[in-house]
Write a protein that holds these residues in place. Sequence first.
Motif, mmCIF file in Angstrom:
data_model
loop_
_atom_site.group_PDB
_atom_site.id
_atom_site.type_symbol
_atom_site.label_atom_id
_atom_site.label_comp_id
_atom_site.label_asym_id
_atom_site.label_seq_id
_atom_site.Cartn_x
_atom_site.Cartn_y
_atom_site.Cartn_z
ATOM 1 N N ARG A 78 0.844 -1.196 0.000
ATOM 2 C CA ARG A 78 0.000 0.000 0.000
ATOM 3 C C ARG A 78 0.877 1.243 0.000
ATOM 4 O O ARG A 78 2.066 1.194 0.361
ATOM 5 N N VAL A 79 0.251 2.343 -0.415
ATOM 6 C CA VAL A 79 0.907 3.653 -0.349
ATOM 7 C C VAL A 79 -0.060 4.597 0.358
ATOM 8 O O VAL A 79 -1.248 4.656 0.014
ATOM 9 N N LEU A 80 0.451 5.316 1.332
ATOM 10 C CA LEU A 80 -0.354 6.310 2.041
ATOM 11 C C LEU A 80 0.112 7.704 1.644
ATOM 12 O O LEU A 80 1.302 8.031 1.749
ATOM 13 N N LEU A 81 -0.821 8.470 1.186
ATOM 14 C CA LEU A 81 -0.547 9.876 0.892
ATOM 15 C C LEU A 81 -1.010 10.659 2.109
ATOM 16 O O LEU A 81 -2.206 10.835 2.345
ATOM 17 N N THR A 124 2.214 2.379 -9.913
ATOM 18 C CA THR A 124 2.109 3.837 -9.989
ATOM 19 C C THR A 124 0.912 4.322 -9.172
ATOM 20 O O THR A 124 -0.030 3.563 -8.910
ATOM 21 N N PHE A 125 0.958 5.587 -8.804
ATOM 22 C CA PHE A 125 -0.153 6.211 -8.075
ATOM 23 C C PHE A 125 -0.128 7.710 -8.373
ATOM 24 O O PHE A 125 0.907 8.268 -8.773
ATOM 25 N N ASP A 126 -1.253 8.332 -8.197
ATOM 26 C CA ASP A 126 -1.377 9.765 -8.490
ATOM 27 C C ASP A 126 -1.181 10.590 -7.225
ATOM 28 O O ASP A 126 -1.708 10.261 -6.151
ATOM 29 N N VAL A 135 5.435 4.353 1.475
ATOM 30 C CA VAL A 135 5.219 3.107 0.723
ATOM 31 C C VAL A 135 5.512 1.931 1.658
ATOM 32 O O VAL A 135 6.568 1.869 2.305
ATOM 33 N N PHE A 136 4.564 0.994 1.682
ATOM 34 C CA PHE A 136 4.702 -0.190 2.538
ATOM 35 C C PHE A 136 4.728 -1.459 1.673
ATOM 36 O O PHE A 136 3.938 -1.577 0.728
#
Length: 272
Positions: free
Chosen positions: A232-235, A251-253, A267-268
């Motif tokens: 997962r990615v935490l913004l 990718t992520f925005d 980023v995990f």
Amino acid sequence: YELPTDNTKEFEIKEEPKQEEQKEEKEEKPETKPEKKLEGSVSIQMKSFYYGGKASSPDISSKTNDTSKATVSYKREGSASSSATIPTEVGNYIATVTLPENDKYAACSATCNFTIAYLPTPKDGYTLDATKGEKGYYKSDVKIIPKKGFEISYGDRKHYSNNPIKIEKSMNSISFFLRDASTLEETAVIVVGNVKIDSTAPKVIDMTGDGLYFGDDNGIVKGVVNDENIDRVLLGEKPVELKSDGKGNMTFDIPVERKKTNVTFTVFDEAG
């Protein structure tokens, strides 16, 4: 031989009667049967022992026959073949002792059962030394350390040592053995299953912590990360949607405003 003359007296030669042959009467000697020997007796005891350990000689006792002349054989239960050598492999066995006859007692034999088994795995016989992560992962190499007084061998029984086993990558299972360093008794195979290791942090592609990045016409900066086990990615504290770029990356925005803004994302991987 002379012919008779006038001076010769007549005589008659008669055959002397034969004496009757005396028939020797055969004396019928009574048939001597060998004296029946008494029944001998013997007992045998064989201690069970652990695989790799030292076997004790069988304990043989008899009040009738000479135990110094004993012959002992061993066979696996259910087997027709036997050997004079004490077995060493795990299994259930029968020991047979035979004592020869003597002047008074007949030959005799006896059997006993014994077992060769693996040493039970000792309580806390080993420890796994590693940094635990999330979802069953380890975030470091894993060391399998034998209990004090024991040795460990990885994969087979040929490399016993008190040095730990070092595992550097994920494995479906790890097989090893323990041995008592003083008695040399060995355990059955010990299997530790599903060892998951991820000691490498996710990598952010083409970005640095102090970089300056510009959004596209839609005000989006494209973030790219790489990890075999990306989770997962935490913004900030908000999870974002991840998409594959077809090249092994995700990718992520990152939405940005018209003005310069500091953005933090984390980023995990599955190990956390």
